[in-house]
Design an enzyme around this catalytic site. Structure first.
Site, PDB file in Angstrom:
ATOM      1  N   ARG A 110       0.767  -0.971   0.021  1.00  0.00           N
ATOM      2  CA  ARG A 110       0.123  -0.001   0.147  1.00  0.00           C
ATOM      3  C   ARG A 110       0.897   1.103   0.125  1.00  0.00           C
ATOM      4  O   ARG A 110       1.958   1.432   0.509  1.00  0.00           O
ATOM      5  CB  ARG A 110      -0.762  -0.136   1.233  1.00  0.00           C
ATOM      6  CG  ARG A 110      -1.857   1.302   1.467  1.00  0.00           C
ATOM      7  CD  ARG A 110      -2.792   1.023   0.318  1.00  0.00           C
ATOM      8  NE  ARG A 110      -3.975   2.137   0.978  1.00  0.00           N
ATOM      9  CZ  ARG A 110      -5.028   2.295   0.113  1.00  0.00           C
ATOM     10  NH1 ARG A 110      -4.859   1.836  -1.071  1.00  0.00           N
ATOM     11  NH2 ARG A 110      -6.057   2.880   0.400  1.00  0.00           N
ATOM     12  N   THR A 383      -9.599   0.773  -9.569  1.00  0.00           N
ATOM     13  CA  THR A 383      -8.460   0.086  -9.037  1.00  0.00           C
ATOM     14  C   THR A 383      -8.676  -1.241 -10.069  1.00  0.00           C
ATOM     15  O   THR A 383      -9.500  -1.366 -10.950  1.00  0.00           O
ATOM     16  CB  THR A 383      -8.885  -0.385  -7.394  1.00  0.00           C
ATOM     17  OG1 THR A 383      -8.895   0.712  -6.863  1.00  0.00           O
ATOM     18  CG2 THR A 383      -8.213  -1.491  -7.164  1.00  0.00           C
ATOM     19  N   THR A 401      -3.924  -0.429  -7.245  1.00  0.00           N
ATOM     20  CA  THR A 401      -4.608   0.613  -7.664  1.00  0.00           C
ATOM     21  C   THR A 401      -3.736   2.113  -7.783  1.00  0.00           C
ATOM     22  O   THR A 401      -2.763   2.008  -7.064  1.00  0.00           O
ATOM     23  CB  THR A 401      -5.733   0.956  -6.502  1.00  0.00           C
ATOM     24  OG1 THR A 401      -6.518   1.912  -6.897  1.00  0.00           O
ATOM     25  CG2 THR A 401      -5.068   1.186  -5.076  1.00  0.00           C
ATOM     26  N   ASN A 403      -6.018   4.610  -7.047  1.00  0.00           N
ATOM     27  CA  ASN A 403      -7.329   5.005  -6.595  1.00  0.00           C
ATOM     28  C   ASN A 403      -8.334   5.422  -7.659  1.00  0.00           C
ATOM     29  O   ASN A 403      -8.974   4.564  -7.956  1.00  0.00           O
ATOM     30  CB  ASN A 403      -6.931   6.166  -5.622  1.00  0.00           C
ATOM     31  CG  ASN A 403      -7.955   6.387  -4.566  1.00  0.00           C
ATOM     32  OD1 ASN A 403      -8.960   5.484  -4.444  1.00  0.00           O
ATOM     33  ND2 ASN A 403      -8.125   7.374  -3.968  1.00  0.00           N
ATOM     34  N   ASP A 425      -7.678   8.233   0.416  1.00  0.00           N
ATOM     35  CA  ASP A 425      -8.444   7.206   1.281  1.00  0.00           C
ATOM     36  C   ASP A 425      -8.036   7.326   2.598  1.00  0.00           C
ATOM     37  O   ASP A 425      -8.595   6.565   3.314  1.00  0.00           O
ATOM     38  CB  ASP A 425      -7.725   5.732   0.703  1.00  0.00           C
ATOM     39  CG  ASP A 425      -8.711   5.140  -0.483  1.00  0.00           C
ATOM     40  OD1 ASP A 425      -9.614   5.523  -0.541  1.00  0.00           O
ATOM     41  OD2 ASP A 425      -8.066   4.318  -1.147  1.00  0.00           O
ATOM     42  N   SER A 454      -7.588   0.903   3.169  1.00  0.00           N
ATOM     43  CA  SER A 454      -8.208   0.455   1.740  1.00  0.00           C
ATOM     44  C   SER A 454      -9.461  -0.304   2.043  1.00  0.00           C
ATOM     45  O   SER A 454      -9.643  -0.826   3.224  1.00  0.00           O
ATOM     46  CB  SER A 454      -7.148  -0.274   0.984  1.00  0.00           C
ATOM     47  OG  SER A 454      -7.277  -0.977  -0.137  1.00  0.00           O
ATOM     48  N   SER A 455     -10.170  -0.621   0.874  1.00  0.00           N
ATOM     49  CA  SER A 455     -11.177  -1.683   0.860  1.00  0.00           C
ATOM     50  C   SER A 455     -10.696  -2.880  -0.040  1.00  0.00           C
ATOM     51  O   SER A 455     -11.595  -3.917  -0.316  1.00  0.00           O
ATOM     52  CB  SER A 455     -12.279  -1.018  -0.109  1.00  0.00           C
ATOM     53  OG  SER A 455     -12.985   0.201   0.853  1.00  0.00           O
ATOM     54  N   GLY A 475     -13.192  -1.288  -7.549  1.00  0.00           N
ATOM     55  CA  GLY A 475     -14.718  -0.707  -6.937  1.00  0.00           C
ATOM     56  C   GLY A 475     -14.551   0.168  -5.920  1.00  0.00           C
ATOM     57  O   GLY A 475     -15.738   0.259  -5.200  1.00  0.00           O
ATOM     58  N   GLY A 476     -13.507   0.564  -5.395  1.00  0.00           N
ATOM     59  CA  GLY A 476     -13.613   1.486  -4.051  1.00  0.00           C
ATOM     60  C   GLY A 476     -14.091   0.885  -3.167  1.00  0.00           C
ATOM     61  O   GLY A 476     -13.920  -0.406  -2.657  1.00  0.00           O
TER      62      GLY A 476
HETATM   63  N1  GLY Z   1      -8.264   3.118  -3.511  1.00  0.00           N
HETATM   64  C1  GLY Z   1      -9.402   2.224  -3.279  1.00  0.00           C
HETATM   65  C2  GLY Z   1      -8.968   1.337  -2.017  1.00  0.00           C
HETATM   66  O1  GLY Z   1      -7.945   1.279  -1.583  1.00  0.00           O
HETATM   67  O2  GLY Z   1      -9.916   0.842  -1.315  1.00  0.00           O
END
Ligand code: GLY
Length: 575
Positions: A110, A383, A401, A403, A425, A454-455, A475-476
């Site tokens: 990340r 992403t 990603t 983002n 984020d 993050s998701s 998909g965020g």
């Molecule tokens: N940038 C999307 C995530 O990391 O959730």
């Protein structure tokens, strides 16, 4: 006889070496003519990604004797070239894998807040959030992690790194034909590229892009070549680092040479939990994905959802309420656990999750707390995910990603790669929604060196201790709910992976208090849910899920089925 001098012979050798690699690695790939396949079945290996060329690169690496880790490295590098909206060198990601030796792996690469970042850096003097700064341009970028992540997974690979990066170098140097979707996406971002760049970029040309045009990225090819020659230092130090820092200085960004030199990917303990005899393996903090998945799956486990039926109003309501509760916890408690204490044990305990569902009333919406709902920005959730499996029993699930689509929209001048806008984020200010409408608090506040929550939810499922499913999606904030629905569709509703991926999806994230559904979601169910008290809102597509399913007879692998989501140019390959 005339002697050839050293410089020339070294050049000739290097040229012939590159040519040989190009011929070997690209034997089956024609980047100017390719088709899109949504389902592929093989017995030796499979790759599913957002782009046909990237999937083919992965398959060719498997055919050359590489394993799933080799293929995932080569594929990520290829995506950085052929899918610039999300594939990246200037972003970050997460890898979840299960090896042929039975080991579960989670690698965190990340992005990280630069050393000069601070809690209120996106607030003006009156304390108002400046979301334009966290979302676009130089100041939006965290320190990139992707190249460190690739090298952290290299010990599990078999082939030399030079062979894994060569297809990406060739694609950048010689170009490839873009699809209609890519042409439209580049045209749609032209004004932003012009606004947020200090130097000309390969993504902008005078006339509009059209399907079949060739995209050549000479500066990116040079950056990739430096990485091939110097390894991680080819990105985090030397020429590339210098170009990146100069770009930051030209545009008011913060990333320094020290930030780059000190960046490290981190091998973490994967989230592992049991769901009705299946073992689910996911990503821990700083991704909320693994824990959200555990919470959601565990909250439905005793509810016999399989009997309710796919897209029945009962099943959709139950899953919506489960999503709402998990996302409320995300907002309050989750963040980088190297900086904040995340009460993971409690949040995943059976007693806590039982208590959490105590106020669930079948047939009736539970209103979210009365906090100002976040505004959902229509910004694309670009992403990207890739799933890979090989014949030896290795499976790799990677979500990576920038983002938003094309990240910060800033290309590093002279180095040809896009930078992320991942700083958004973080929770820029408690209670203020980010570009996905997600609100966060103290746990996800900005701090130098911290990783933003993050998701991303790269996931592997084992059945009888053998790899069964490899799943993930972009998909965020919709990522965990898409993966959740895909797993429930397969494990509970008995759907094929193709149907599980392509069936219409829905999403609830606590705030804003609305149930978002894809356009194709059945109208009758929408009406039933509205009667229960849900505010149902149509939205664009949810996710682009890539699934691989491995079918076994005892200890023998029967076949490997790869599925690519119908929602994009996504492509499944197998052999
Ligand atoms: N940038 C999307 C995530 O990391 O959730």
């Amino acid at each position: 006889m005339k002697k050839i001098g050293f410089p020339l012979s070294r050049f000739t050798f290097s040229f012939l070496f590159s040519l040989l690699l190009f011929i070997q690695t690209n034997a089956q790939i024609n980047p100017f003519q390719y088709t899109i396949e949504k389902r592929a079945v093989g017995t030796n290996g499979a790759v599913s990604t957002a782009h046909p060329i990237a999937s083919q690169v992965g398959i060719e690496i498997l055919k050359k004797g590489g394993n799933a880790f080799d293929a995932s490295i080569a594929t990520q590098l290829a995506l950085a070239v052929v899918y610039p909206g999300a594939g990246n060198l200037g972003g970050g990601g997460f890898l979840v894998a299960h090896t042929e030796k039975g080991k579960s792996i989670a690698i965190d690469y990340r992005e990280m807040a630069p050393g000069k970042a601070s809690r209120n850096m996106y607030l003006d003097k009156d304390g108002n959030p400046q979301m334009n700064l966290s979302q676009h341009g130089h100041l939006a970028s965290g320190v990139p992690g992707t190249i460190a992540g690739l090298f952290a997974s290299l010990p599990y690979a078999k082939l030399p790194f030079k062979e894994l990066i060569q297809p990406a170098i060739d694609l950048a140097a010689k170009g490839f034909s873009i699809t209609a979707a890519e042409a439209s996406s580049l045209n749609g971002n032209k004004a932003a590229f012009e606004k947020y760049n200090t130097k000309p970029t390969a993504f902008v040309k005078h006339e509009n892009w059209k399907a079949g045009d060739t995209l050549v990225q000479t500066e990116l090819a040079a950056t990739l070549t430096r990485i091939r020659e110097e390894g991680m230092k080819g990105f985090y130090e030397g020429e590339t680092a210098r170009l990146l820092v100069e770009e930051m200085q030209r545009g008011g960004g913060m990333i320094s040479l020290d930030d780059l030199k000190n960046y490290k990917a981190v091998v973490r303990n994967a989230v592992v939990f049991d769901y009705k005899g299946y073992t689910v393996i996911g990503m821990p903090m700083p991704s909320s994905g693994g824990l959200l998945m555990e919470q959601m799956m565990k909250m439905i486990e005793d509810k016999e959802i399989g009997k309710m039926g796919f897209h029945s109003k009962e099943a959709v309501q139950l899953m919506t309420e489960v999503e709402r509760r998990a996302y409320a916890d995300r907002s309050e408690f989750m963040g980088d656990q190297d900086f904040v204490k995340v009460p993971i044990k409690t949040l995943s305990s059976a007693a806590y999750l039982k208590e959490r569902m105590k106020d669930f009333v079948p047939g009736q919406a539970t209103p979210s707390e009365s906090v100002s709902p976040g505004k959902v920005n229509p910004e694309s959730e670009e992403t990207t995910h890739l799933s890979v499996a090989d014949q030896y029993g290795n499976v790799v699930s990677v979500t990576t990603t920038l983002n938003g689509g094309y990240g910060s929209k800033t290309v590093v001048g002279g180095a040809g790669f896009l930078m992320n806008n991942e700083m958004d984020d973080f929770s820029v200010k408690p209670g203020v929604a980010n570009m996905y409408g997600a609100v966060g608090k103290e746990a996800n506040a900005i701090q130098a060196g911290k990783r933003m929550l993050s998701s991303m939810t790269p996931t592997v499922v084992l059945k009888n201790k053998q790899p069964y499913l490899v799943v993930g999606t972009p998909g965020g904030t919709t990522i965990p709910t898409s993966v959740f629905q895909t797993l429930v569709n397969i494990l509970e509703f008995g759907q094929s992976p193709l149907d599980a991926v392509n069936n219409p999806k829905f999403h609830h994230q606590w705030l804003p208090d609305q149930l978002m559904v894809e356009k194709e979601f059945p109208t009758a169910v929408k009406e039933d849910l509205e009667k229960m008290g849900y505010k149902v809102v149509n939205r664009g597509q949810i996710g682009r899920t890539e699934v691989i399913q491995l079918n076994w007879k005892g200890k023998k692998l029967i076949n490997i089925e790869a599925i690519a989501d119908k929602r994009g140019d996504d492509h499944a390959s197998a052999y």
